[in-house]
Design a protein around this motif. Structure first.
Motif, mmCIF file in Angstrom:
data_model
loop_
_atom_site.group_PDB
_atom_site.id
_atom_site.type_symbol
_atom_site.label_atom_id
_atom_site.label_comp_id
_atom_site.label_asym_id
_atom_site.label_seq_id
_atom_site.Cartn_x
_atom_site.Cartn_y
_atom_site.Cartn_z
ATOM 1 N N ALA A 18 0.899 -0.878 0.032
ATOM 2 C CA ALA A 18 -0.444 -0.088 -0.111
ATOM 3 C C ALA A 18 0.711 1.413 0.147
ATOM 4 C CB ALA A 18 -1.109 -0.274 1.454
ATOM 5 N N LEU A 19 2.040 1.432 0.713
ATOM 6 C CA LEU A 19 2.915 2.346 0.504
ATOM 7 C C LEU A 19 3.604 2.425 -0.894
ATOM 8 C CD1 LEU A 19 4.540 2.332 3.939
ATOM 9 C CD2 LEU A 19 3.402 4.132 3.127
ATOM 10 N N LEU A 20 3.758 1.431 -1.001
ATOM 11 C CA LEU A 20 4.843 1.594 -2.576
ATOM 12 C C LEU A 20 3.661 2.729 -3.920
ATOM 13 C CD1 LEU A 20 6.205 -1.564 -3.872
ATOM 14 C CD2 LEU A 20 6.812 0.833 -3.169
ATOM 15 N N LYS A 21 2.188 1.822 -3.481
ATOM 16 C CA LYS A 21 1.138 2.182 -3.808
ATOM 17 C C LYS A 21 0.683 4.345 -3.879
ATOM 18 C CE LYS A 21 -1.262 -1.608 -4.671
ATOM 19 N NZ LYS A 21 -3.194 -2.465 -3.815
ATOM 20 N N GLY A 22 1.224 4.604 -2.522
ATOM 21 C CA GLY A 22 1.205 5.273 -2.188
ATOM 22 C C GLY A 22 2.008 6.469 -2.458
ATOM 23 N N LEU A 23 3.444 6.091 -3.259
ATOM 24 C CA LEU A 23 4.828 6.691 -3.924
ATOM 25 C C LEU A 23 4.810 6.427 -4.988
ATOM 26 C CD1 LEU A 23 7.380 5.293 -1.307
ATOM 27 C CD2 LEU A 23 6.285 7.523 -1.265
ATOM 28 N N PHE A 24 3.955 6.173 -5.690
ATOM 29 C CA PHE A 24 3.593 5.930 -6.826
ATOM 30 C C PHE A 24 2.248 7.080 -7.412
ATOM 31 C CE2 PHE A 24 0.576 4.657 -10.911
ATOM 32 C CZ PHE A 24 2.290 4.765 -12.131
ATOM 33 N N LEU A 25 1.741 6.872 -6.688
ATOM 34 C CA LEU A 25 0.611 8.000 -6.758
ATOM 35 C C LEU A 25 1.142 9.470 -6.699
ATOM 36 C CD1 LEU A 25 -2.414 9.177 -7.498
ATOM 37 C CD2 LEU A 25 -2.783 8.208 -4.535
ATOM 38 N N LEU A 26 1.669 9.080 -5.215
ATOM 39 C CA LEU A 26 2.230 10.753 -5.372
ATOM 40 C C LEU A 26 3.441 11.500 -5.817
ATOM 41 C CD1 LEU A 26 3.225 12.991 -3.248
ATOM 42 C CD2 LEU A 26 4.792 11.556 -2.431
ATOM 43 N N VAL A 69 3.087 10.336 -9.691
ATOM 44 C CA VAL A 69 1.842 11.289 -10.494
ATOM 45 C C VAL A 69 1.354 12.397 -10.255
ATOM 46 C CG1 VAL A 69 -0.353 10.795 -11.937
ATOM 47 C CG2 VAL A 69 1.460 8.190 -11.136
ATOM 48 N N ILE A 70 1.263 12.670 -8.826
ATOM 49 C CA ILE A 70 0.564 14.045 -8.974
ATOM 50 C C ILE A 70 1.798 14.977 -8.906
ATOM 51 C CG2 ILE A 70 -0.221 15.566 -7.207
ATOM 52 C CD1 ILE A 70 -1.222 12.840 -5.635
ATOM 53 N N VAL A 71 3.183 14.601 -8.512
ATOM 54 C CA VAL A 71 3.899 15.637 -8.986
ATOM 55 C C VAL A 71 3.850 15.888 -10.450
ATOM 56 C CG1 VAL A 71 6.410 15.728 -8.933
ATOM 57 C CG2 VAL A 71 5.261 14.885 -6.577
ATOM 58 N N ILE A 72 4.289 15.144 -11.466
ATOM 59 C CA ILE A 72 4.050 15.577 -12.705
ATOM 60 C C ILE A 72 3.290 16.376 -13.364
ATOM 61 C CG2 ILE A 72 3.942 14.073 -14.758
ATOM 62 C CD1 ILE A 72 5.142 12.244 -13.675
ATOM 63 N N LEU A 73 1.510 15.414 -12.683
ATOM 64 C CA LEU A 73 0.639 16.312 -12.890
ATOM 65 C C LEU A 73 0.742 18.030 -12.458
ATOM 66 C CD1 LEU A 73 -2.552 13.850 -12.587
ATOM 67 C CD2 LEU A 73 -1.355 14.116 -14.931
ATOM 68 N N SER A 80 2.725 25.583 -6.041
ATOM 69 C CA SER A 80 2.844 25.604 -4.674
ATOM 70 C C SER A 80 3.170 24.536 -4.716
ATOM 71 C CB SER A 80 1.711 26.234 -4.028
ATOM 72 O OG SER A 80 1.967 27.748 -4.144
ATOM 73 N N LEU A 81 1.826 23.180 -4.764
ATOM 74 C CA LEU A 81 1.980 22.412 -4.818
ATOM 75 C C LEU A 81 3.190 21.526 -5.424
ATOM 76 C CD1 LEU A 81 0.221 19.975 -4.140
ATOM 77 C CD2 LEU A 81 -0.932 19.372 -5.956
ATOM 78 N N ASN A 82 3.320 21.872 -6.119
ATOM 79 C CA ASN A 82 4.541 20.920 -7.098
ATOM 80 C C ASN A 82 6.120 21.390 -6.443
ATOM 81 O OD1 ASN A 82 7.014 21.231 -8.974
ATOM 82 N ND2 ASN A 82 5.721 19.623 -9.538
ATOM 83 N N TRP A 83 5.916 22.323 -5.719
ATOM 84 C CA TRP A 83 7.374 23.151 -4.634
ATOM 85 C C TRP A 83 7.396 22.186 -3.172
ATOM 86 C CZ3 TRP A 83 6.835 24.900 0.171
ATOM 87 C CH2 TRP A 83 8.383 24.632 0.844
ATOM 88 N N LEU A 84 6.260 21.459 -3.380
ATOM 89 C CA LEU A 84 5.809 20.980 -1.563
ATOM 90 C C LEU A 84 6.101 19.707 -1.996
ATOM 91 C CD1 LEU A 84 5.116 20.211 1.294
ATOM 92 C CD2 LEU A 84 2.545 20.352 0.487
ATOM 93 N N LEU A 85 5.746 18.341 -3.342
ATOM 94 C CA LEU A 85 5.783 16.473 -3.678
ATOM 95 C C LEU A 85 7.082 17.224 -3.585
ATOM 96 C CD1 LEU A 85 2.522 16.657 -5.734
ATOM 97 C CD2 LEU A 85 3.143 16.407 -2.682
ATOM 98 N N LEU A 86 8.129 18.395 -4.630
ATOM 99 C CA LEU A 86 8.821 17.658 -4.777
ATOM 100 C C LEU A 86 10.248 17.727 -3.383
ATOM 101 C CD1 LEU A 86 9.667 19.773 -7.923
ATOM 102 C CD2 LEU A 86 9.725 17.697 -7.138
#
Length: 284
Positions: free
Chosen positions: A48-56, A58-62, A70-76
């Motif tokens: 489940a953690l791996l799936k969460g990291l993969f989703l994270l 994907v969100i960074v790319i989007l 702001s969201l991109n800076w936070l996730l990066l």
């Protein structure tokens, strides 16, 4: 902030313009590492953690594509500390991987039993259990997880996650003990849980006259690809339920053949294939 994107772009350019033999080997090694990590985290909270990291990721790319600065800076910022985060989150899986590497035959140089010997010991323990229970007419249900995951069934029982041994299995099914009523679920070389509840098959001519234990064995084999060894409490007869049908009586030789097939399919992974190639080259 732009370091990650620079690295990704550089990797993409290298893959499309400078792909050579060394690059292919490099990619294969990374693929094997990722595959082994997925195997280690399968059926654990790590998946489940791996799936969460993969989703994270994907969100960074989007967020970069959509201009959500702001969201991109936070996730990066989170991803840039990814190594430390991975060590913290996957500490049990990493420890298991390092222990497996330490037990490798390439490192121990024969100080430990090889995989074939381990498999034979496991098979002997299971057969000894079934023979002893059959002789004493002690009822038993042993479920072998195959391709279809049985985590929902495991959660209905008492978690064990123990090594397979005849004394433990016989003690589980001993009458008037806390875990004797229900099924044991075996995943690869581990007893995952005991006293598990299985779905019952509808009454039919195949199992007419047999009890709840046999109906439960046929039921789980109808709903999944699991195989189930059953020992009758009344007669001591051994049966095998698989693909919705019941083979009864089931001989010890047939059981040994089934167990060999079951465990040989479990070790046919990419890593085993690569180890075999390496071994042939070193011996050649």
């Amino acid at each position: 902030m732009g370091d990650i994107w620079t690295t990704i772009r550089s990797m993409g350019w290298n893959l499309t313009h400078r792909l050579g033999i060394i690059d292919i080997i490099d990619i294969l090694i990374v693929a094997v590492i990722i595959y082994e990590l997925l195997l280690l985290t399968r059926h654990t909270r790590g998946s489940a953690l791996l799936k969460g990291l993969f989703l994270l990721f994907v969100i960074v790319i989007l967020s970069n594509i959509l201009g959500l600065t702001s969201l991109n800076w936070l996730l990066l910022a989170v991803l840039q500390n990814g190594a430390l985060v991975l060590v913290i989150l996957f500490q049990p899986e990493l420890r298991k991987a390092l222990e497996r590497m330490g037990r490798s035959r390439l490192i121990t140089k024969g100080n430990h039993r090889n995989e074939d010997e381990d498999t034979e010991i496991i098979i002997d323990e299971i057969i000894q259990t079934v023979v002893d229970l059959s002789r004493r007419r002690v009822g038993a249900l042993i479920v072998f997880e195959r391709k279809t995951g049985l985590q929902d069934v495991i959660e209905t029982g008492t978690a064990l996650n123990a090594e397979i041994s005849a004394p433990l299995l016989e003690n589980i099914f001993e009458p008037n003990t806390p875990l004797h009523d229900g099924a044991v679920v075996i995943r690869e070389d581990r007893i995952m849980a005991a006293a598990c509840i299985l779905p019952l098959a509808e009454a039919s001519g195949v199992i007419r006259g047999l009890g709840t234990r046999h109906r439960a064995a046929v039921g789980i084999s109808e709903n999944t690809d699991a195989a189930v060894i059953v020992v009758s409490e009344q007669t001591g007869i051994i049966s095998l339920a698989m693909d919705g049908s019941l083979q009864r009586p089931y001989s010890i030789d047939a059981m040994r053949s089934f167990l060999h097939g079951f465990y040989s399919s479990k070790v046919s992974s990419i890593s085993s294939f690569l180890r075999g190639i390496f071994k042939r080259h070193t011996e050649g």
